[in-house]
Write an enzyme that holds these catalytic residues in place. Sequence first.
Site, PDB file in Angstrom:
ATOM      1  N   SER A  98      20.350 -43.876  10.713  1.00 28.40           N
ATOM      2  CA  SER A  98      21.129 -44.594   9.708  1.00 28.40           C
ATOM      3  C   SER A  98      22.291 -45.315  10.361  1.00 28.40           C
ATOM      4  O   SER A  98      22.511 -45.206  11.560  1.00 28.40           O
ATOM      5  CB  SER A  98      21.651 -43.622   8.651  1.00 28.40           C
ATOM      6  N   LYS A  99      23.028 -46.038   9.545  1.00 30.41           N
ATOM      7  CA  LYS A  99      24.097 -46.882  10.074  1.00 30.41           C
ATOM      8  C   LYS A  99      25.139 -46.129  10.902  1.00 30.41           C
ATOM      9  O   LYS A  99      25.742 -46.686  11.802  1.00 30.41           O
ATOM     10  CB  LYS A  99      24.792 -47.634   8.935  1.00 30.41           C
ATOM     11  N   ARG A 100      25.313 -44.848  10.592  1.00 33.45           N
ATOM     12  CA  ARG A 100      26.344 -44.139  11.349  1.00 33.45           C
ATOM     13  C   ARG A 100      25.907 -43.909  12.808  1.00 33.45           C
ATOM     14  O   ARG A 100      26.683 -43.446  13.628  1.00 33.45           O
ATOM     15  CB  ARG A 100      26.685 -42.807  10.671  1.00 33.45           C
ATOM     16  N   HIS A 101      24.656 -44.218  13.138  1.00 35.48           N
ATOM     17  CA  HIS A 101      24.191 -44.072  14.513  1.00 35.48           C
ATOM     18  C   HIS A 101      24.366 -45.367  15.307  1.00 35.48           C
ATOM     19  O   HIS A 101      23.733 -45.554  16.328  1.00 35.48           O
ATOM     20  CB  HIS A 101      22.718 -43.670  14.538  1.00 35.48           C
TER      21      HIS A 101
END
Length: 489
Positions: free
Chosen positions: A252-255
């Site tokens: 996801s975007k947090r990666h």
Amino acid sequence: MAPRVRFAPSPSGYLHIGSARTVLFNYLFARSTGGALVLRIEDTDPSRSKEELAYQMADTLLWLGIDYDEGPRKGGPYGPYFQSQRTERHRAAAERLLAEGKAYRCYCTPEELAERREAAVLAGRAPRYDGRCRTLTAEEARALEAAGRRPAVRLRVPEEGVTVVHDAIYGDVEFDNAALDDFIILRSDGMATYNFASVVDDIDMRITHVIRAEEHLSNTPKQIHVYRALGVDPPVFAHVPMVLAPDRSKLSKRHGAVAVEEFREKGYLPEAIVNYVALLGWSPGDDREIFTMDELIREFSLERVSRTAAVYDVQKMEWINAQHLRRLPPAEVARRALPWLRKAGLAAEGAQVDQRLTAAVALVLERVRTLAEIPAAIEFFFRAPETYDEAGVRKHFAAEGAAERLAACRRIAEEVPSWTAEAIEAAYRAEAERLGVRPAELIHPTRLAVTGRTVGPSLFHLLELVPRDEAVRRLERAEAFVRAHAARA
RNA sequence: GCCGGUAUCGUCUAGUGGCCUAGGACGCCGCCCUCUCACGGCGGAAACCGGGGUUCGACUCCCCGUACCGGUACCA
């Protein structure tokens, strides 16, 4: 009959790297079998519907070289290709099932359902729909209707037996029908749910092979029941393993960067993204790792797709990007780097690639991994350094006689008969010998003087591309810098 | 909870009962090449989840366990 496959994303506005892998496999399968790839936008969830986002996604596919055959921007004989525009077909199909008694209206409200589900979980029972509307009489239904309740439509799922999914990748996977409940196919607002809409559309679009992410495997028995109720043979299913983040969670975007568009902005080549993503869950069976799209089409087969989720690794993608970068002609790399060069102020707005730019790019091609790194790598060809690398100054400018050596280098620059790498190198080596020093003792200070750095391309090849008078000026300035600092010390 | 799937170096993977002393690649370390960096070359460290079977023989087949992933919505 030629295979027909589809990629059916919800329109989020960007193409997730895992989705990119899924479309790629669909595309490779289609192209290698003489089949067609359909792009269908699954925008039945009104909160996610945005036509423009779908077009962006279509453009990203095209940029990757995934030239689908039917869908938004392309049209085709089985449109419309937006699921939200096919609701009449979904309703008609549901009506038919209703008329045939294969589906029924359910008057339970979402609130009631949620409540019962919660109670079931608390009591340790499976959170399934209890089927209370399955046997409603006409009068009961009328009464509920009169009370203002809007029904949803549920599929009547067999209570016994086993449904087996014949998966091209996972093999035969069995599911007990008893574990399934009568799921909703049409919401009370008249919109179809995913498991229904996608089957109806796949039937309408003559899809023969459904190649999609593994997360859909568990829902496949439901879809098989829809096919059966509709009297249609299910297509071939092929579920491909998931792509995970480095911590093995869902990417996801947090990666960090997870969208193809982000990699594009970071200077990755479409060829490299395609190549890398192909290797996530597929391998040719031998040691080859660098592939063009055409080679992938030739080599790809569903049989060689693995069943294990793959963790996505940016470092390997960087390496693959570097591999592709080096296989491109320097002029082409320069052309593709133009947007980054403009951003860095190294190229004018309408600037084209010229010989000098191409030569500069050629010199740094093996030293960069992405297009985004190019401006910094060739900056000194266009601008004199504003500062000198600190460690370099200590190493090459601080030594005894550094200024004199720089002066000698400046004289070479002024006097060498021709401003070519060969001539400059010959002059440098001769001068080093005359001075009784190693050539490196002339080379390193010169590089620092001309580029401001201690690392970079071969000095003589680099000098060739810097105008002679400019090289002389930079050497003079460096000499002055060294003298100034020596005086102060 | 229930259902389903998967399990080989840190990561991507090869491997389909003996060819495995488990191969390749990224990354990491060292050496070589060399004007630096990079490229390239050579070398190194690094893995069969655990336990039971089956078999003359298991990384490969079966069972159990464990871990991880997915599903279980009037999301897709």
